[in-house]
Design a protein around this motif. Structure first.
Motif, PDB file in Angstrom:
ATOM      1  N   TYR A 372     -21.382 -27.734  11.604  1.00 56.47           N
ATOM      2  CA  TYR A 372     -22.608 -27.856  12.258  1.00 56.47           C
ATOM      3  C   TYR A 372     -22.738 -26.583  13.461  1.00 56.47           C
ATOM      4  N   GLU A 373     -21.501 -26.080  14.074  1.00 56.09           N
ATOM      5  CA  GLU A 373     -21.419 -24.907  14.766  1.00 56.09           C
ATOM      6  C   GLU A 373     -21.681 -23.743  14.168  1.00 56.09           C
ATOM      7  N   GLU A 376     -25.398 -23.469  13.692  1.00 56.54           N
ATOM      8  CA  GLU A 376     -26.397 -23.163  14.900  1.00 56.54           C
ATOM      9  C   GLU A 376     -27.026 -21.579  14.906  1.00 56.54           C
ATOM     10  N   ARG A 397     -29.882 -33.522  12.480  1.00 60.56           N
ATOM     11  CA  ARG A 397     -29.145 -32.608  13.612  1.00 60.56           C
ATOM     12  C   ARG A 397     -29.109 -31.382  12.961  1.00 60.56           C
ATOM     13  N   LEU A 398     -28.899 -31.111  11.822  1.00 62.85           N
ATOM     14  CA  LEU A 398     -29.100 -29.873  11.233  1.00 62.85           C
ATOM     15  C   LEU A 398     -30.480 -29.004  11.754  1.00 62.85           C
ATOM     16  N   LYS A 400     -32.493 -29.299  14.016  1.00 60.63           N
ATOM     17  CA  LYS A 400     -32.474 -29.080  15.118  1.00 60.63           C
ATOM     18  C   LYS A 400     -31.784 -27.866  15.651  1.00 60.63           C
ATOM     19  N   LEU A 401     -30.774 -27.582  15.172  1.00 57.03           N
ATOM     20  CA  LEU A 401     -29.643 -26.516  15.333  1.00 57.03           C
ATOM     21  C   LEU A 401     -30.312 -25.275  14.705  1.00 57.03           C
ATOM     22  N   ARG A 403     -32.379 -21.988  13.006  1.00 58.07           N
ATOM     23  CA  ARG A 403     -33.583 -21.263  13.574  1.00 58.07           C
ATOM     24  C   ARG A 403     -34.777 -21.370  12.339  1.00 58.07           C
TER      25      ARG A 403
END
Length: 432
Positions: A372-373, A376, A397-398, A400-401, A403
Motif C-alpha cells: 500500500y505504501e 501511494e 483502500r488502494l 484512495k491512495l 493518483r
C-alpha cells in the motif's frame, strides 16, 4: 554415511541440509570464508521457506557442518557432491570452470573409494570430464555419478525430501548401490529412483527445464493471440488443462520466466545441440517469446499513457517467483529498467527480495515496506510476482491512495470485474 557437499549455494545448501536431516553426517564446503562464518552463525545467503530452521536444527544436532577446508571434508567422506555454479558462458553454454576446479580439489583429497556426484546442472559429457580431471590427481578408486537436481525455488525442501523422482546416472554397480541407499529415505512413497547412463541423466535435467519453459512461452503466445482476436486466455487455459494429456501445470500466462534455471538451461541446451550440429528452432522460439513477454507490461503502459515521463508507478513483486528472493533474470528487472529509462519514478515492494533488488537498482527506486505504501500517489500498479498478499488487496483502500486507479496485472491473479467495479482500469494478459 559421511558426506561432503562442495558449494553452499542454493543446490548445495538444500541438498546438504536435507541429507543431514535424514541422519547423515554432512559437511558443506565453500571457498568463501566469510560465507562459511555466516553459515556457522546460522545466517543463510538465500531465502527458502523452512530452510533456516532446518539448518539450525541439524547444526545443533552436529549432523551439519560448514567449512572452507575442502580436503578436510572430502578425505573422510564416502560420497562427495559437487554443487557449484555453472553460469552461462559467452555463447550461452554452461561454464564448467568451477565444476572442474572442484573436481581437481576433490581428486587431490581422496583417500579411499568415493562416489563423486555431479549435482550441478551440467551438459552432456561432464561426468566424463570430471572423471578425467580426478584421475589425473589420484590413483584411489572412485566413481563419478550424475545426479541432477529438480528443485523449485520456494518449494525446494519438499522437492528434495519428497521427490517426484530421483535421477541417477552411473554405469557402476557399486556406485548405484550406494546412491540407492543414500536416497532410500526419500522415496518411501514409491516415487522412483531412475537409474540410467550419465549422459542420459545429464540431458534429462535440461530436457525437463526446456519442456517447462516451452509450456510457459506457448501459453504466453496464446495470450497474445487472445488479445488480438478477442478471446479470453483464462477460458482457453481451462479448455487445454482439462485434457489429461496436457494438464494445467505451467500454463499460466504472464510476463515470462526468469530465475537461475530456465533461462540459462534453455540457452545451454541450444548451445549443446548446436555443438552437435543441430539447431533447436523450437527452443530458440521459446527464448524469443520470453524476451518479448518481459517487455509486455512496459508496452501496455506506453499504449495506455502515451508518455511515462514524470509519472510514478508501483511495482508489486521483484523476485522472479513467489517464496524466493532470487532476482536473476526476473521480469521485474526488465520492467523497472524500462520505466526508469522512460523517465518514470518507481516505488516497489516485495516481501523478501528488496535487499537483493538493491544490487540491481541501488537508490534509483523507492523500496516500500508494504504494497500500500508502494502504491501511494502513483499513476498505476504493475503486479509482477504473484505473492499471496497481492492476490486479494483492499481495492477501496488502494483507490484512495493512488493518483490514477490503473492496474497492470502481469500474472492474471486479480478479478478483472471486481477491480473495475471498484473504479480501476484493469489491464491483464490475454484476458478481458
Amino acid at each position: 554415511m559421511r558426506i561432503a557437499v562442495i558449494g553452499t549455494g542454493y543446490v548445495g545448501l538444500v541438498a546438504g541440509t536435507c541429507l543431514a536431516e535424514s541422519g547423515h553426517d554432512v559437511t558443506c564446503v565453500d571457498v568463501d570464508a566469510r560465507k562459511v562464518a555466516s553459515l556457522q552463525e546460522g545466517a543463510l545467503p538465500i531465502y527458502e521457506p523452512g530452510l533456516e530452521e532446518l539448518v539450525r536444527r541439524n547444526a545443533r544436532a552436529r549432523r551439519l557442518h560448514f567449512s572452507d577446508d575442502v580436503a578436510g571434508a572430502v578425505s573422510p567422506s564416502q560420497v562427495v557432491f559437487i554443487a557449484v555454479g555453472t553460469p552461462p558462458g559467452e555463447r550461452g553454454n554452461a561454464d564448467l570452470q568451477y565444476v572442474l576446479a572442484a573436481a581437481e580439489q576433490v581428486g587431490r583429497a581422496l583417500r579411499h573409494y568415493t562416489v563423486i556426484v555431479d549435482k550441478s546442472t551440467v551438459p552432456v559429457g561432464t561426468a566424463e570430464r570430471v572423471r578425467e580431471v580426478v584421475r589425473r590427481q589420484t590413483d584411489v578408486e572412485f566413481d563419478v555419478v550424475s545426479n541432477p537436481e529438480f528443485l523449485k525455488e520456494g518449494a525446494a525442501l519438499d522437492d528434495f525430501l519428497k521427490p517426484d523422482r530421483v535421477v541417477i546416472g552411473t554405469c557402476s554397480e557399486r556406485a548405484r548401490k550406494m546412491m540407492a541407499d543414500l536416497y532410500a529415505p526419500f522415496v518411501r512413497t514409491e516415487n522412483p529412483i531412475l537409474f540410467m547412463d550419465p549422459a542420459s541423466a545429464e540431458l534429462t535435467k535440461y530436457a525437463a527445464n526446456a519442456m517447462l519453459a516451452l509450456r510457459i512461452s506457448f501459453m504466453n503466445d496464446m495470450a497474445t493471440l487472445c488479445e488480438r482476436v478477442g478471446a479470453n486466455v483464462d477460458l482457453v487455459r481451462k479448455g487445454l488443462g482439462a485434457d489429461r494429456r496436457i494438464g494445467y501445470a505451467f500454463l499460466h500466462p504472464g510476463v515470462g520466466y526468469g530465475g537461475s534455471c530456465f533461462p540459462k538451461d534453455v540457452r545451454a541446451l541450444i548451445c549443446t545441440a548446436r555443438d552437435a550440429g543441430l539447431e533447436l528452432d523450437l527452443l530458440r522460439a521459446v527464448e524469443t517469446t520470453n524476451f518479448r513477454q518481459k517487455r509486455l507490461l512496459l508496452a501496455k503502459a506506453l499504449k495506455h499513457y502515451g508518455e511515462l515521463c514524470d509519472r510514478t508507478f508501483a511495482v508489486w513483486g521483484l523476485a522472479f517467483k513467489p517464496k524466493t528472493d532470487d532476482m536473476r533474470e526476473a521480469p521485474s528487472v526488465e520492467l523497472i529498467e524500462g520505466l526508469l529509462g522512460k523517465g518514470a519514478r518507481v516505488q516497489c515492494h516485495d516481501p523478501v527480495a528488496a535487499p537483493a533488488a538493491r544490487s540491481y537498482f541501488g537508490d534509483r527506486v523507492v523500496y516500500a515496506p508494504t504494497c500500500y505504501e508502494a502504491a501511494e500517489g502513483t499513476d498505476g500498479i504493475f503486479l509482477v510476482t504473484e505473492w499471496n498478499e497481492f492476490r486479494r488487496p483492499d481495492l477501496k483502500r488502494l483507490r484512495k491512495l493512488m493518483r490514477q486507479p490503473v492496474i497492470f496485472d502481469g500474472r492474471n491473479v486479480l478479478d478483472p470485474q471486481l477491480a473495475r467495479s471498484e473504479g480501476f482500469t484493469y489491464i491483464g494478459v490475454g484476458r478481458d
